[in-house]
Design a protein around this motif. Structure first.
Motif, PDB file in Angstrom:
ATOM      1  N   TYR A 169       0.837  -1.192   0.000  1.00 38.25           N
ATOM      2  CA  TYR A 169       0.000   0.000   0.000  1.00 38.25           C
ATOM      3  C   TYR A 169       0.872   1.242   0.000  1.00 38.25           C
ATOM      4  CZ  TYR A 169      -4.202  -2.669   1.048  1.00 38.25           C
ATOM      5  OH  TYR A 169      -5.258  -3.523   0.985  1.00 38.25           O
ATOM      6  N   ARG A 170       0.424   2.266  -0.713  1.00 40.36           N
ATOM      7  CA  ARG A 170       0.998   3.602  -0.613  1.00 40.36           C
ATOM      8  C   ARG A 170      -0.116   4.474  -0.062  1.00 40.36           C
ATOM      9  NH1 ARG A 170       3.773   3.214  -6.206  1.00 40.36           N
ATOM     10  NH2 ARG A 170       5.604   2.018  -5.609  1.00 40.36           N
ATOM     11  N   GLY A 171      -0.020   4.785   1.219  1.00 36.06           N
ATOM     12  CA  GLY A 171      -1.131   5.448   1.889  1.00 36.06           C
ATOM     13  C   GLY A 171      -2.274   4.469   1.979  1.00 36.06           C
ATOM     14  N   ASP A 172      -3.439   4.853   1.485  1.00 40.10           N
ATOM     15  CA  ASP A 172      -4.613   3.965   1.481  1.00 40.10           C
ATOM     16  C   ASP A 172      -4.798   3.265   0.144  1.00 40.10           C
ATOM     17  OD1 ASP A 172      -5.221   4.624   4.091  1.00 40.10           O
ATOM     18  OD2 ASP A 172      -6.540   6.279   3.520  1.00 40.10           O
ATOM     19  N   THR A 173      -3.888   3.479  -0.812  1.00 41.55           N
ATOM     20  CA  THR A 173      -4.041   2.938  -2.156  1.00 41.55           C
ATOM     21  C   THR A 173      -3.259   1.638  -2.307  1.00 41.55           C
ATOM     22  OG1 THR A 173      -4.214   5.182  -3.007  1.00 41.55           O
ATOM     23  CG2 THR A 173      -3.787   3.450  -4.611  1.00 41.55           C
ATOM     24  N   LEU A 174      -3.945   0.594  -2.755  1.00 44.15           N
ATOM     25  CA  LEU A 174      -3.316  -0.692  -3.012  1.00 44.15           C
ATOM     26  C   LEU A 174      -2.511  -0.594  -4.295  1.00 44.15           C
ATOM     27  CD1 LEU A 174      -2.948  -3.762  -2.462  1.00 44.15           C
ATOM     28  CD2 LEU A 174      -5.038  -4.120  -3.780  1.00 44.15           C
ATOM     29  N   VAL A 175      -1.244  -0.977  -4.241  1.00 39.22           N
ATOM     30  CA  VAL A 175      -0.379  -0.964  -5.415  1.00 39.22           C
ATOM     31  C   VAL A 175      -0.591  -2.269  -6.156  1.00 39.22           C
ATOM     32  CG1 VAL A 175       2.008  -0.889  -6.232  1.00 39.22           C
ATOM     33  CG2 VAL A 175       1.313   0.490  -4.257  1.00 39.22           C
ATOM     34  N   LYS A 176      -0.970  -2.171  -7.410  1.00 43.83           N
ATOM     35  CA  LYS A 176      -1.226  -3.363  -8.222  1.00 43.83           C
ATOM     36  C   LYS A 176       0.090  -4.018  -8.608  1.00 43.83           C
ATOM     37  CE  LYS A 176      -5.669  -2.674  -8.522  1.00 43.83           C
ATOM     38  NZ  LYS A 176      -6.632  -3.513  -7.919  1.00 43.83           N
ATOM     39  N   ARG A 177       0.087  -5.320  -8.688  1.00 45.24           N
ATOM     40  CA  ARG A 177       1.269  -6.071  -9.084  1.00 45.24           C
ATOM     41  C   ARG A 177       1.248  -6.317 -10.581  1.00 45.24           C
ATOM     42  NH1 ARG A 177       3.845  -9.177  -4.925  1.00 45.24           N
ATOM     43  NH2 ARG A 177       2.954  -8.635  -2.941  1.00 45.24           N
TER      44      ARG A 177
END
Length: 87
Positions: free
Chosen positions: A32-40
Motif C-alpha cells: 500500500y501507498r497510503g490507502d491505495t493498493l499498489v497493483k502487481r
C-alpha cells in the motif's frame, strides 16, 4: 510505584511467539501507498496488441532471435516502418 504502570492484560501475546516473516511472506503481501493498493505486474497498455499467428521464413525468425530478447517487438517495429514507407 507500580500504580502508574499499564496492565498488559490477559490478551497479551509474547512477541517471541510470532511467526518469522520470511521472503515468501513478503512476496505474497499486498503493498500500500497510503490507502491505495499498489497493483502487481505490468500495467495495462493504452493500446492492447492483438495476438495473431503468422508464418515467417526460418531465416527471418533466426535473424531476429539472434539479436537477443525482444525479437517479437523488433519484428513489430520493422512492420510499422514498412507501412510508413509504403504510404
Amino acid at each position: 510505584m507500580n500504580a502508574n504502570r499499564e496492565n498488559t492484560g490477559r490478551d497479551w501475546i509474547d512477541p517471541d511467539d510470532a511467526p518469522e516473516l520470511d521472503d515468501a511472506f513478503f512476496e505474497e503481501a499486498d503493498e500500500y501507498r497510503g490507502d491505495t493498493l499498489v497493483k502487481r505486474g505490468r500495467p495495462k497498455a493504452d493500446k492492447v496488441k492483438q495476438r495473431v499467428t503468422i508464418r515467417l521464413d526460418s531465416e527471418i525468425v533466426e535473424s531476429f532471435k539472434a539479436q537477443g530478447a525482444g525479437w517479437q517487438s523488433r519484428i513489430n517495429q520493422a512492420l510499422k516502418e514498412y507501412l510508413q514507407e509504403k504510404d
